[in-house]
Design a protein around this motif. Structure first.
Motif, PDB file in Angstrom:
ATOM      1  N   MET A  28      45.298  41.745  54.983  1.00 11.20           N
ATOM      2  CA  MET A  28      44.491  42.880  54.520  1.00 11.20           C
ATOM      3  C   MET A  28      44.166  42.730  53.037  1.00 11.20           C
ATOM      4  N   LEU A  29      45.166  42.355  52.247  1.00 14.53           N
ATOM      5  CA  LEU A  29      44.951  42.217  50.805  1.00 14.53           C
ATOM      6  C   LEU A  29      43.996  41.079  50.478  1.00 14.53           C
ATOM      7  N   ASN A  30      44.129  39.958  51.176  1.00 13.41           N
ATOM      8  CA  ASN A  30      43.233  38.821  50.919  1.00 13.41           C
ATOM      9  C   ASN A  30      41.792  39.154  51.287  1.00 13.41           C
ATOM     10  N   ASP A  31      41.605  39.852  52.418  1.00 12.52           N
ATOM     11  CA  ASP A  31      40.249  40.286  52.779  1.00 12.52           C
ATOM     12  C   ASP A  31      39.700  41.253  51.732  1.00 12.52           C
ATOM     13  N   ALA A  32      40.570  42.159  51.277  1.00 12.82           N
ATOM     14  CA  ALA A  32      40.142  43.141  50.276  1.00 12.82           C
ATOM     15  C   ALA A  32      39.806  42.466  48.949  1.00 12.82           C
ATOM     16  N   LEU A  33      40.524  41.394  48.601  1.00 14.21           N
ATOM     17  CA  LEU A  33      40.203  40.653  47.377  1.00 14.21           C
ATOM     18  C   LEU A  33      38.791  40.082  47.464  1.00 14.21           C
ATOM     19  N   SER A  34      38.429  39.552  48.614  1.00 15.93           N
ATOM     20  CA  SER A  34      37.053  39.051  48.797  1.00 15.93           C
ATOM     21  C   SER A  34      36.048  40.177  48.620  1.00 15.93           C
ATOM     22  N   ASP A  35      36.354  41.342  49.200  1.00 11.04           N
ATOM     23  CA  ASP A  35      35.468  42.501  49.059  1.00 11.04           C
ATOM     24  C   ASP A  35      35.371  42.935  47.594  1.00 11.04           C
ATOM     25  N   LEU A  36      36.505  42.939  46.891  1.00  8.24           N
ATOM     26  CA  LEU A  36      36.512  43.321  45.471  1.00  8.24           C
ATOM     27  C   LEU A  36      35.647  42.373  44.653  1.00  8.24           C
ATOM     28  N   ASN A  37      35.776  41.078  44.900  1.00  9.34           N
ATOM     29  CA  ASN A  37      34.967  40.106  44.151  1.00  9.34           C
ATOM     30  C   ASN A  37      33.486  40.247  44.466  1.00  9.34           C
ATOM     31  N   GLU A  38      33.162  40.581  45.710  1.00  9.28           N
ATOM     32  CA  GLU A  38      31.760  40.827  46.057  1.00  9.28           C
ATOM     33  C   GLU A  38      31.242  42.074  45.338  1.00  9.28           C
ATOM     34  N   LEU A  39      32.091  43.108  45.240  1.00  6.55           N
ATOM     35  CA  LEU A  39      31.706  44.322  44.522  1.00  6.55           C
ATOM     36  C   LEU A  39      31.460  44.014  43.049  1.00  6.55           C
ATOM     37  N   ILE A  40      32.366  43.276  42.428  1.00  7.67           N
ATOM     38  CA  ILE A  40      32.207  42.910  41.012  1.00  7.67           C
ATOM     39  C   ILE A  40      30.936  42.087  40.822  1.00  7.67           C
ATOM     40  N   ASP A  41      30.685  41.174  41.748  1.00  4.78           N
ATOM     41  CA  ASP A  41      29.476  40.354  41.684  1.00  4.78           C
ATOM     42  C   ASP A  41      28.225  41.232  41.787  1.00  4.78           C
ATOM     43  N   THR A  42      28.245  42.213  42.676  1.00  3.63           N
ATOM     44  CA  THR A  42      27.112  43.134  42.810  1.00  3.63           C
ATOM     45  C   THR A  42      26.921  43.940  41.535  1.00  3.63           C
ATOM     46  N   TRP A  43      28.001  44.453  40.992  1.00  2.00           N
ATOM     47  CA  TRP A  43      27.922  45.249  39.772  1.00  2.00           C
ATOM     48  C   TRP A  43      27.400  44.428  38.606  1.00  2.00           C
ATOM     49  N   SER A  44      27.611  43.131  38.624  1.00  2.00           N
ATOM     50  CA  SER A  44      27.174  42.299  37.496  1.00  2.00           C
ATOM     51  C   SER A  44      25.656  42.301  37.339  1.00  2.00           C
ATOM     52  N   ASN A  45      24.947  42.719  38.376  1.00  6.75           N
ATOM     53  CA  ASN A  45      23.486  42.794  38.300  1.00  6.75           C
ATOM     54  C   ASN A  45      22.983  44.113  37.743  1.00  6.75           C
ATOM     55  N   GLU A  46      23.884  45.037  37.466  1.00  6.20           N
ATOM     56  CA  GLU A  46      23.528  46.363  36.994  1.00  6.20           C
ATOM     57  C   GLU A  46      23.877  46.515  35.517  1.00  6.20           C
ATOM     58  N   ARG A  47      22.928  46.890  34.701  1.00  9.95           N
ATOM     59  CA  ARG A  47      23.135  46.993  33.246  1.00  9.95           C
ATOM     60  C   ARG A  47      24.243  47.971  32.877  1.00  9.95           C
ATOM     61  N   GLN A  48      24.417  49.052  33.655  1.00 11.60           N
ATOM     62  CA  GLN A  48      25.419  50.047  33.288  1.00 11.60           C
ATOM     63  C   GLN A  48      26.844  49.537  33.454  1.00 11.60           C
ATOM     64  N   PHE A  49      27.044  48.409  34.117  1.00 11.71           N
ATOM     65  CA  PHE A  49      28.380  47.855  34.277  1.00 11.71           C
ATOM     66  C   PHE A  49      28.683  46.759  33.258  1.00 11.71           C
ATOM     67  N   VAL A  50      27.764  46.537  32.337  1.00 11.18           N
ATOM     68  CA  VAL A  50      28.002  45.619  31.227  1.00 11.18           C
ATOM     69  C   VAL A  50      28.755  46.396  30.166  1.00 11.18           C
ATOM     70  N   TYR A  51      29.924  45.907  29.773  1.00 15.87           N
ATOM     71  CA  TYR A  51      30.715  46.693  28.825  1.00 15.87           C
ATOM     72  C   TYR A  51      30.720  46.141  27.410  1.00 15.87           C
ATOM     73  N   ASP A  52      30.058  45.037  27.187  1.00 17.38           N
ATOM     74  CA  ASP A  52      30.024  44.497  25.835  1.00 17.38           C
ATOM     75  C   ASP A  52      28.901  43.468  25.746  1.00 17.38           C
ATOM     76  N   ILE A  53      28.395  43.291  24.552  1.00 18.10           N
ATOM     77  CA  ILE A  53      27.450  42.215  24.275  1.00 18.10           C
ATOM     78  C   ILE A  53      28.187  41.264  23.334  1.00 18.10           C
ATOM     79  N   ALA A  54      28.395  40.032  23.775  1.00 17.86           N
ATOM     80  CA  ALA A  54      29.172  39.059  23.007  1.00 17.86           C
ATOM     81  C   ALA A  54      28.273  37.960  22.462  1.00 17.86           C
ATOM     82  N   GLU A  55      28.556  37.558  21.256  1.00 16.58           N
ATOM     83  CA  GLU A  55      27.828  36.461  20.619  1.00 16.58           C
ATOM     84  C   GLU A  55      28.497  35.143  21.012  1.00 16.58           C
TER      85      GLU A  55
END
Length: 191
Positions: A28-55
């Motif tokens: 269950m945890l390993n499947d959920a980890l895959s789901d979590l990484n997919e969620l993070i990947d999806t959020w990475s396309n949304e500007r509101q989930f960017v928490y910093d601008i790094a040089e």
């Protein structure tokens, strides 16, 4: 700091998939980890989930070379930015901005062999390597810096420690509870 295991165990409990004193199984945890990484990947396309601008940089230009690939092991060796917010050239502690233009603008430059200190760029968002085109074409070696979005990183294992800005942990936990609930016939209520 927390781990993916801790976050996901709490998400399973919030969704009432497991009881308070029960630890979800490894599968269950390993499947959920895959789901979590997919969620993070999806959020990475949304500007509101960017928490910093790094040089990042400096990245060296080469005289008479207009384009540079940007990725791990590329001409400019760095993790490929999802999005570049801005760029500049630093000369003797003075920063000179580089203005990003759309591809049509760059393609419309009749004389791409004009050389000088770049003041414009076109960002080609290709994958796995991005590419930056500078104009005018550099006439010398310049140090270019990029300002990139900083995102929540995907997690390699259940025991990977991570930290996120204030508010993100709760958002991840509750969103994962909503994602996991229907998979285990335990839809999460609006409460």
């Amino acid at each position: 700091m927390t781990t993916a295991r801790d976050l996901l165990t709490r998400a399973f409990r919030v969704a009432k998939i497991v009881g308070e004193d029960v630890t979800p199984g490894a599968s269950m945890l390993n499947d959920a980890l895959s789901d979590l990484n997919e969620l993070i990947d999806t959020w990475s396309n949304e500007r509101q989930f960017v928490y910093d601008i790094a040089e990042i940089g400096p990245f060296a230009t080469v005289a008479a070379t207009a384009s540079y690939t940007v990725a791990t092991s590329a001409t400019w060796n760095t993790a490929r930015p999802l999005k570049v917010e801005s760029a500049f050239i630093r000369l003797s502690s003075v920063d000179y901005g580089i203005i990003f233009k759309p591809p049509e603008w760059y393609e419309g430059q009749a004389n791409k062999s004009v050389q000088g200190m770049p003041s414009f760029a076109y960002w080609e968002d290709s994958y796995p390597s991005a590419k930056i085109w500078l104009w005018p074409t550099p006439d010398a070696a310049y140090n270019v810096y990029l300002s990139k979005q900083t995102l929540v990183s995907t997690l390699a294992t259940l025991d990977t420690s991570f930290s996120v800005p204030q508010g993100y942990l709760r958002a991840l936990r509750l969103t994962m509870a909503c994602e996991l609930g229907p998979q285990y016939n335990a839809p999460v209520s609006d409460d």
